[in-house]
Design an enzyme around this catalytic site. Structure first.
Site, short mmCIF file in Angstrom:
data_model
loop_
_atom_site.label_atom_id
_atom_site.label_comp_id
_atom_site.label_asym_id
_atom_site.label_seq_id
_atom_site.Cartn_x
_atom_site.Cartn_y
_atom_site.Cartn_z
NE ARG A 1 58.39 62.85 55.83
CZ ARG A 1 57.76 61.78 55.37
NH1 ARG A 1 56.52 61.52 55.72
NH2 ARG A 1 58.36 60.93 54.57
CG HIS B 1 56.75 60.38 49.63
ND1 HIS B 1 56.61 60.80 50.94
CD2 HIS B 1 55.72 59.53 49.43
CE1 HIS B 1 55.53 60.24 51.49
NE2 HIS B 1 54.98 59.46 50.59
CD GLU C 1 55.37 54.72 54.14
OE1 GLU C 1 54.81 54.21 53.16
OE2 GLU C 1 54.74 55.16 55.13
CG ASN D 1 55.95 57.25 57.78
OD1 ASN D 1 56.40 58.16 58.48
ND2 ASN D 1 56.02 57.26 56.46
CE1 TYR E 1 48.78 57.15 57.85
CE2 TYR E 1 50.83 56.06 57.28
CZ TYR E 1 50.03 57.18 57.27
OH TYR E 1 50.48 58.33 56.70
CD GLU F 1 53.74 59.30 55.67
OE1 GLU F 1 52.86 58.41 55.54
OE2 GLU F 1 54.56 59.55 54.78
C1 FCB Z 1 52.00 56.14 53.54
C2 FCB Z 1 52.59 57.05 52.50
C3 FCB Z 1 51.85 58.34 52.30
C4 FCB Z 1 50.36 58.16 52.40
C5 FCB Z 1 49.98 57.36 53.63
C6 FCB Z 1 48.49 57.18 53.80
O1 FCB Z 1 52.35 54.84 53.26
O2 FCB Z 1 53.91 57.38 52.84
O3 FCB Z 1 52.26 58.91 51.10
O4 FCB Z 1 49.87 57.62 51.25
O5 FCB Z 1 50.61 56.12 53.60
#
Ligand code: FCB
Length: 443
Positions: A83, A126, A171, A297, A299, A353
């Protein structure tokens, strides 16, 4: 702690059709700034105090020059897909034509990926908006959405059938909220009256680009990538639950609900009229254009408590946390996927992600990042749990292929499964990269 990544023997994630990949973004890795127009991140980096280490993207991982060896590296990881994102200011001139030199850079990459049988997942935006468009108002200017459509049109024609999947935006929450409301990302604009206006133009840009992608690239899987930080109440008091629901609508549902339901969350009525986006007739029809996939995505999560002045108050992230301060809470990943699947009629999902920043140390030519392996193990399990509960997930991308420019954190935070020495540009596969390779090749 584990040094191997494993999944239950009957897991769908062990099937050969499940796509494993690694992800990057243009501004974060490329450098090569002489061959493109300036973008909003160049300007932001040049503004004192905006990026933690005062760095910029002028060289980054020098991928502009090292792309061939980077593709070899990607192949050596055994992944099915890569990607990447396209730098809009590299491929489109100020007068709106293709810049052939920039297009050739990506054509070479796409051809090489195709030759090695690695699927190309291309993100068109992006975050590196051409600065000359920001000078005309950027995402606060409705015209930018149409400029994005024109760029998507030209580039998708130029790429032909080389692309397996297009994502319009990465995002939009970050572009809109962090860029035009909180001001901690480029272009650094602050004000509650701006975020939702920018968000609407971004979503409009997405819908308009979907129209041209459907026409120019009917065989690729075309969609969008959204980030989600699930919101949890600090306690089960009604007030805390209300606060966290409000935050969820404001930060998460705001970007997905219009795509599927053709409307913004109902909390709009509680926002002052000056904060509302300008929605013209027909906009929602454009925005609800069917998508082939939703990129998710993930985290971390965030926790809220009720607050008398504002609709919510976010409390500090509890331990355990990654090096960037984000709580490690994989259960939220499963709950997110299951709840999205309940709320909306979703197409297939790709996890576009997921990953962790760790304070890595290169010792004797190796990075023993067991904390990151542990993060990946728990989050792969979380995705597997969601699949077992009926969510259709077709692929998973590690963020990131390699350490890179982490936006407002500069080069201080390392997310790669490959280590980058920024002085020598030497790449070293970390233990997590080896574990990822082992999982994929032993399916
Ligand atoms: C996301 C972004 C990516 C990277 C990660 C840690 O928000 O899409 O570019 O910075 O976080």
């Amino acid at each position: 702690m584990t040094v191997k990544l494993t999944l239950p023997a009957q897991s769908k994630m062990l099937s050969q059709d499940f796509i494993y990949g690694v992800a990057t973004a243009s501004f974060q890795i490329e450098g090569g700034e002489n061959n493109r127009l300036p973008c909003i991140w160049d300007t932001f980096c040049d503004t004192a105090g905006k990026v933690a280490d005062g760095s910029n993207g002028l060289i980054a991982c020098d991928h502009y020059n090292l792309w061939q060896q980077d593709i070899e590296l990607i192949e050596s990881l055994g992944v099915d897909a890569y990607r990447l994102s396209i730098s809009w200011p590299r491929v489109i001139t100020e007068s709106g034509e293709l810049n052939q030199q920039g297009v050739d850079f990506y054509l070479d990459i796409l051809n090489e990926l195709q030759r090695r049988n690695i699927k190309a997942f291309v993100t068109l935006y992006h975050w590196d908006l051409p600065q000359h468009l920001e000078d005309e108002g950027g995402w606060l200017n409705r015209a930018t959405a149409y400029k994005f459509r024109d760029y998507a049109d030209l580039i998708s024609k130029a790429f032909g059938d080389r692309v397996y999947s297009y994502a319009t935006l990465n995002e939009p929450f970050c572009s809109a909220f962090l860029g035009y409301e909180a001001g901690i990302h480029a272009p650094g604009i602050v004000g509650k009256e701006f975020g939702k206006k920018a968000a609407h133009h971004l979503l409009l840009a997405h819908g308009l680009a979907m129209q041209v992608l459907e026409k120019n690239s009917p065989n690729s899987k075309n969609g969008i990538v959204l980030n989600f930080t699930p919101c949890y109440p600090e306690s089960d008091s009604e007030a805390d639950i209300k606060a966290s629901d409000f935050a969820d609508d404001y930060f998460n549902q705001w970007y997905i609900k219009p795509l599927f339901d053709g409307e913004y969350p109902e909390i709009m009525s509680q926002l002052p009229a000056e904060h509302h986006p300008e929605v013209l007739e027909g906009d929602m029809e454009i925005i609800t254009h069917a998508i082939d996939f939703l990129g998710v995505n993930f985290y971390t999560r965030s926790i809220y408590r009720a607050n008398s002045d504002e609709h919510f108050f976010q409390i500090d992230a509890p331990e355990p946390r990654t090096d960037i301060g984000w709580e490690i809470y994989p259960k939220a990943f499963t709950e997110l996927l299951v709840s999205l699947n309940e709320k909306y009629s979703l197409p297939a999902i790709y996890i576009t992600e997921n990953g962790a920043a760790m304070a890595d140390k290169l010792v004797d030519g190796a990075v023993n990042d067991i904390g990151r392996i542990d993060y990946y193990q728990n989050h792969l399990n979380a995705v597997n749990d969601a699949i077992e509960q009926g969510v259709q997930v077709n692929g998973y991308f590690a963020w990131s292929l390699m350490d890179n420019f982490e936006w407002a954190e500069g080069y201080l935070k390392r997310f790669g499964i490959v280590h980058v020495d920024y002085d020598t540009q030497v790449r070293t596969i970390k233990a997590s990269g080896l574990a990822y390779n082992d999982l994929i090749t032993n399916r």
